[in-house]
Design a protein around this motif. Structure first.
Motif, PDB file in Angstrom:
ATOM      1  N   ASP A  98      -5.227 -11.471   4.963  1.00 11.22           N
ATOM      2  CA  ASP A  98      -4.421 -10.633   4.063  1.00 11.22           C
ATOM      3  C   ASP A  98      -3.654  -9.612   4.900  1.00 11.22           C
ATOM      4  O   ASP A  98      -4.255  -8.717   5.496  1.00 11.22           O
ATOM      5  N   VAL A  99      -2.349  -9.773   4.976  1.00  8.27           N
ATOM      6  CA  VAL A  99      -1.493  -8.799   5.668  1.00  8.27           C
ATOM      7  C   VAL A  99      -0.306  -8.461   4.772  1.00  8.27           C
ATOM      8  O   VAL A  99       0.498  -9.330   4.447  1.00  8.27           O
ATOM      9  N   VAL A 100      -0.233  -7.231   4.348  1.00  3.16           N
ATOM     10  CA  VAL A 100       0.901  -6.736   3.577  1.00  3.16           C
ATOM     11  C   VAL A 100       1.354  -5.437   4.221  1.00  3.16           C
ATOM     12  O   VAL A 100       0.566  -4.502   4.371  1.00  3.16           O
ATOM     13  N   SER A 101       2.603  -5.386   4.618  1.00  2.42           N
ATOM     14  CA  SER A 101       3.134  -4.170   5.225  1.00  2.42           C
ATOM     15  C   SER A 101       3.755  -3.285   4.144  1.00  2.42           C
ATOM     16  O   SER A 101       4.013  -3.745   3.032  1.00  2.42           O
ATOM     17  N   TRP A 102       4.011  -2.021   4.482  1.00  2.41           N
ATOM     18  CA  TRP A 102       4.498  -1.085   3.474  1.00  2.41           C
ATOM     19  C   TRP A 102       5.310   0.028   4.117  1.00  2.41           C
ATOM     20  O   TRP A 102       5.222   0.292   5.317  1.00  2.41           O
ATOM     21  N   ASN A 103       6.104   0.668   3.287  1.00  2.00           N
ATOM     22  CA  ASN A 103       6.814   1.895   3.654  1.00  2.00           C
ATOM     23  C   ASN A 103       6.494   2.940   2.600  1.00  2.00           C
ATOM     24  O   ASN A 103       6.317   2.616   1.420  1.00  2.00           O
ATOM     25  N   ALA A 104       6.399   4.200   3.021  1.00  4.30           N
ATOM     26  CA  ALA A 104       6.030   5.254   2.080  1.00  4.30           C
ATOM     27  C   ALA A 104       6.664   6.577   2.493  1.00  4.30           C
ATOM     28  O   ALA A 104       7.048   6.766   3.649  1.00  4.30           O
ATOM     29  N   LEU A 105       6.748   7.472   1.543  1.00  6.45           N
ATOM     30  CA  LEU A 105       7.307   8.800   1.808  1.00  6.45           C
ATOM     31  C   LEU A 105       6.164   9.802   1.953  1.00  6.45           C
ATOM     32  O   LEU A 105       5.261   9.854   1.124  1.00  6.45           O
ATOM     33  N   PHE A 106       6.222  10.565   3.037  1.00  9.83           N
ATOM     34  CA  PHE A 106       5.255  11.631   3.294  1.00  9.83           C
ATOM     35  C   PHE A 106       6.021  12.919   3.579  1.00  9.83           C
ATOM     36  O   PHE A 106       7.216  12.882   3.890  1.00  9.83           O
ATOM     37  N   ALA A 107       5.334  14.051   3.475  1.00  7.00           N
ATOM     38  CA  ALA A 107       5.931  15.357   3.759  1.00  7.00           C
ATOM     39  C   ALA A 107       5.049  16.081   4.773  1.00  7.00           C
ATOM     40  O   ALA A 107       3.887  15.707   4.977  1.00  7.00           O
ATOM     41  N   PRO A 108       5.564  17.119   5.426  1.00 11.72           N
ATOM     42  CA  PRO A 108       4.728  17.857   6.372  1.00 11.72           C
ATOM     43  C   PRO A 108       3.537  18.504   5.673  1.00 11.72           C
ATOM     44  O   PRO A 108       3.634  18.903   4.509  1.00 11.72           O
ATOM     45  N   ALA A 109       2.423  18.603   6.372  1.00  9.64           N
ATOM     46  CA  ALA A 109       1.252  19.281   5.819  1.00  9.64           C
ATOM     47  C   ALA A 109       1.638  20.701   5.422  1.00  9.64           C
ATOM     48  O   ALA A 109       2.392  21.372   6.128  1.00  9.64           O
ATOM     49  N   GLY A 110       1.137  21.121   4.276  1.00  6.38           N
ATOM     50  CA  GLY A 110       1.458  22.456   3.782  1.00  6.38           C
ATOM     51  C   GLY A 110       2.578  22.480   2.769  1.00  6.38           C
ATOM     52  O   GLY A 110       2.884  23.529   2.191  1.00  6.38           O
ATOM     53  N   THR A 111       3.198  21.332   2.528  1.00  8.90           N
ATOM     54  CA  THR A 111       4.247  21.265   1.504  1.00  8.90           C
ATOM     55  C   THR A 111       3.646  21.590   0.134  1.00  8.90           C
ATOM     56  O   THR A 111       2.597  21.046  -0.222  1.00  8.90           O
ATOM     57  N   PRO A 112       4.257  22.480  -0.648  1.00  8.27           N
ATOM     58  CA  PRO A 112       3.692  22.870  -1.946  1.00  8.27           C
ATOM     59  C   PRO A 112       3.435  21.667  -2.855  1.00  8.27           C
ATOM     60  O   PRO A 112       4.287  20.767  -2.956  1.00  8.27           O
ATOM     61  N   PRO A 113       2.292  21.636  -3.517  1.00  2.70           N
ATOM     62  CA  PRO A 113       1.951  20.514  -4.408  1.00  2.70           C
ATOM     63  C   PRO A 113       2.989  20.275  -5.501  1.00  2.70           C
ATOM     64  O   PRO A 113       3.214  19.131  -5.906  1.00  2.70           O
ATOM     65  N   GLU A 114       3.654  21.363  -5.977  1.00  2.00           N
ATOM     66  CA  GLU A 114       4.634  21.175  -7.044  1.00  2.00           C
ATOM     67  C   GLU A 114       5.856  20.393  -6.561  1.00  2.00           C
ATOM     68  O   GLU A 114       6.466  19.649  -7.323  1.00  2.00           O
ATOM     69  N   ILE A 115       6.201  20.531  -5.273  1.00  2.00           N
ATOM     70  CA  ILE A 115       7.316  19.760  -4.724  1.00  2.00           C
ATOM     71  C   ILE A 115       6.910  18.297  -4.577  1.00  2.00           C
ATOM     72  O   ILE A 115       7.687  17.384  -4.881  1.00  2.00           O
ATOM     73  N   VAL A 116       5.693  18.062  -4.103  1.00  2.00           N
ATOM     74  CA  VAL A 116       5.177  16.695  -4.010  1.00  2.00           C
ATOM     75  C   VAL A 116       5.185  16.038  -5.391  1.00  2.00           C
ATOM     76  O   VAL A 116       5.568  14.874  -5.540  1.00  2.00           O
ATOM     77  N   LYS A 117       4.804  16.799  -6.399  1.00  2.00           N
ATOM     78  CA  LYS A 117       4.775  16.276  -7.759  1.00  2.00           C
ATOM     79  C   LYS A 117       6.176  15.921  -8.249  1.00  2.00           C
ATOM     80  O   LYS A 117       6.378  14.883  -8.890  1.00  2.00           O
ATOM     81  N   ILE A 118       7.154  16.778  -7.968  1.00  2.00           N
ATOM     82  CA  ILE A 118       8.540  16.507  -8.364  1.00  2.00           C
ATOM     83  C   ILE A 118       9.031  15.219  -7.722  1.00  2.00           C
ATOM     84  O   ILE A 118       9.630  14.343  -8.373  1.00  2.00           O
ATOM     85  N   VAL A 128       1.311  15.149   4.297  1.00  2.00           N
ATOM     86  CA  VAL A 128       0.740  14.971   2.963  1.00  2.00           C
ATOM     87  C   VAL A 128       1.472  13.804   2.299  1.00  2.00           C
ATOM     88  O   VAL A 128       2.691  13.672   2.431  1.00  2.00           O
ATOM     89  N   PRO A 129       0.748  12.921   1.610  1.00  2.00           N
ATOM     90  CA  PRO A 129       1.377  11.753   0.999  1.00  2.00           C
ATOM     91  C   PRO A 129       2.174  12.115  -0.243  1.00  2.00           C
ATOM     92  O   PRO A 129       1.814  13.028  -0.981  1.00  2.00           O
ATOM     93  N   VAL A 130       3.267  11.391  -0.447  1.00  2.00           N
ATOM     94  CA  VAL A 130       4.074  11.554  -1.661  1.00  2.00           C
ATOM     95  C   VAL A 130       3.961  10.298  -2.526  1.00  2.00           C
ATOM     96  O   VAL A 130       3.464  10.338  -3.636  1.00  2.00           O
ATOM     97  N   SER A 131       4.406   9.164  -1.991  1.00  2.00           N
ATOM     98  CA  SER A 131       4.341   7.907  -2.745  1.00  2.00           C
ATOM     99  C   SER A 131       4.706   6.738  -1.844  1.00  2.00           C
ATOM    100  O   SER A 131       5.452   6.885  -0.870  1.00  2.00           O
ATOM    101  N   SER A 132       4.180   5.576  -2.166  1.00  2.00           N
ATOM    102  CA  SER A 132       4.675   4.352  -1.540  1.00  2.00           C
ATOM    103  C   SER A 132       6.087   4.086  -2.046  1.00  2.00           C
ATOM    104  O   SER A 132       6.476   4.558  -3.121  1.00  2.00           O
ATOM    105  N   LEU A 133       6.846   3.314  -1.267  1.00  2.00           N
ATOM    106  CA  LEU A 133       8.192   2.905  -1.676  1.00  2.00           C
ATOM    107  C   LEU A 133       8.246   1.403  -1.939  1.00  2.00           C
ATOM    108  O   LEU A 133       8.846   0.958  -2.909  1.00  2.00           O
ATOM    109  N   GLY A 134       7.641   0.641  -1.040  1.00  2.00           N
ATOM    110  CA  GLY A 134       7.686  -0.800  -1.207  1.00  2.00           C
ATOM    111  C   GLY A 134       6.687  -1.504  -0.316  1.00  2.00           C
ATOM    112  O   GLY A 134       6.209  -0.940   0.684  1.00  2.00           O
ATOM    113  N   PHE A 135       6.374  -2.742  -0.679  1.00  2.00           N
ATOM    114  CA  PHE A 135       5.418  -3.559   0.064  1.00  2.00           C
ATOM    115  C   PHE A 135       6.071  -4.902   0.376  1.00  2.00           C
ATOM    116  O   PHE A 135       6.862  -5.420  -0.410  1.00  2.00           O
ATOM    117  N   PHE A 136       5.719  -5.482   1.524  1.00  2.00           N
ATOM    118  CA  PHE A 136       6.303  -6.787   1.861  1.00  2.00           C
ATOM    119  C   PHE A 136       5.368  -7.587   2.764  1.00  2.00           C
ATOM    120  O   PHE A 136       4.624  -7.041   3.570  1.00  2.00           O
TER     121      PHE A 136
END
Length: 333
Positions: A257-277, A126-134
């Motif tokens: 157009d090529v922009v690479s990225w890094n992002a934070l994800f969590a295992p499927a099933g992670t509670p939405p409230e933790i993703v929100k935090i 499950v996605p959490v957020s991007s961290l950066g793009f380059f």
């Protein structure tokens, strides 16, 4: 955290009657301990070796998350083709927010590059957020006759297949960026894969390559020493880290157009409230001037996203690189 603070945080998830019972039966400290996040150390599993752009980004973020959320966040490096080892570790861990994954543009590539990828980034995380793009940078030898990328394109059209372009291994974002450049610019050249960035740099400085493609951070020192010369950057707009470098689009290749990225994800099933935090914390951390400055020195533009935005980016990049891999005829691994 007081007991009332704790009750406030969990009230949305528990019936009022149960909260009253909890208050009567459990010691106040225990109730809070069971609902506080993080409740223990949090590991961020990175599918790359220590010292690279992704690793350094993850370590900066881990340090700030620890401060922001009052717990220990640490990086665990598990390099390996396709990010398979790292992915297995994360998706086999309890989905409680205490094991997180760093996914990247390379994750999107892996979906089409491997025959039997033992995980599905769209279903197992499950996605959490991007961290950066380059961006990546097209560069040439300091003594090269090519002063602009347009000069290279003219030469490539005049003598198809006569110029060598160096990247790291086949299937890397750098390598596929070269394949995409061929297609979009309508030119032909020979792509020479190397085992690592140092080899690409040496070949470029020795004049064996007409062009190289790699990250700005990888070639920053040699650019500063004027051993190589940047011709263009791969993003749609000039990078904040190197605003003096024109884009490929400015050089006459409108659809590149090529922009690479890094992002934070969590295992499927992670509670939405933790993703929100986590997402809220990252929104604040990645807006901090010193964090932005530190990452920009690596050529990374720090930027948080909503979970939905980075999920959409992953989906679109999977499709984008699938087409490039198929057109290039790259054999699946």
């Amino acid at each position: 955290m007081t007991f009332l603070d704790c009750v406030s945080r969990i009230s949305a998830r528990m019936p009022p009657a149960l909260l009253v019972l909890l208050a009567l039966v459990l010691p106040q400290g225990q109730a809070c301990a069971e609902t506080r996040y993080p409740g223990k150390a949090v590991r961020i599993v990175v599918p790359f070796a220590a010292g690279g752009v992704a690793d350094i980004t993850a370590r900066v973020i881990a340090e700030r998350l620890g401060v922001k959320l009052g717990g220990r966040f640490y990086v665990e490096n598990q390099p390996g083709a396709g990010g398979i080892a790292a992915a297995r570790t994360v998706i086999s861990s309890p989905p409680d927010g205490h094991t997180l994954a760093l996914l990247s543009n390379g994750t999107a590539i892996s979906v089409s590059l491997f025959n039997k990828l033992p995980y599905d980034p769209l279903k197992d995380f499950v996605p959490v957020s991007s961290l950066g793009f380059f961006d990546f940078v097209f560069a040439t030898n300091a003594d090269s006759p090519f002063k602009t990328l347009a000069d290279f394109i003219v030469a490539a059209k005049a003598k198809p297949g006569s110029l060598n372009v160096g990247t790291i291994n086949v299937g890397s974002t750098q390598n596929l960026s070269a394949e995409l450049f061929k297609t979009v610019a309508g030119i032909d050249f020979v792509i020479i894969p190397h085992r690592g960035t140092p080899e690409v740099l040496v070949s470029t400085m020795q004049g064996n390559l007409a062009l190289m493609i790699d990250s700005y951070s990888a070639m920053k020192g040699n650019l500063a020493d004027r051993k190589i010369r940047a011709l263009a950057s791969t993003g749609p707009v000039r990078s904040e880290s190197a605003p003096d470098i024109a884009t490929v689009q400015e050089s006459g290749v409108a659809d590149y157009d090529v922009v690479s990225w890094n992002a934070l994800f969590a295992p499927a099933g992670t509670p939405p409230e933790i993703v929100k935090i986590l997402n809220q914390a990252l929104q604040e951390i990645l807006a901090e001037p010193d964090v932005k400055k530190r990452l920009l020195e690596l050529g990374i533009e720090a930027r948080a996203s909503t979970p939905e935005e980075i999920s959409a980016r992953l989906r679109s990049d999977i499709e984008k690189w699938r087409k490039v891999i198929e057109k290039a005829g790259i054999q699946k691994q």
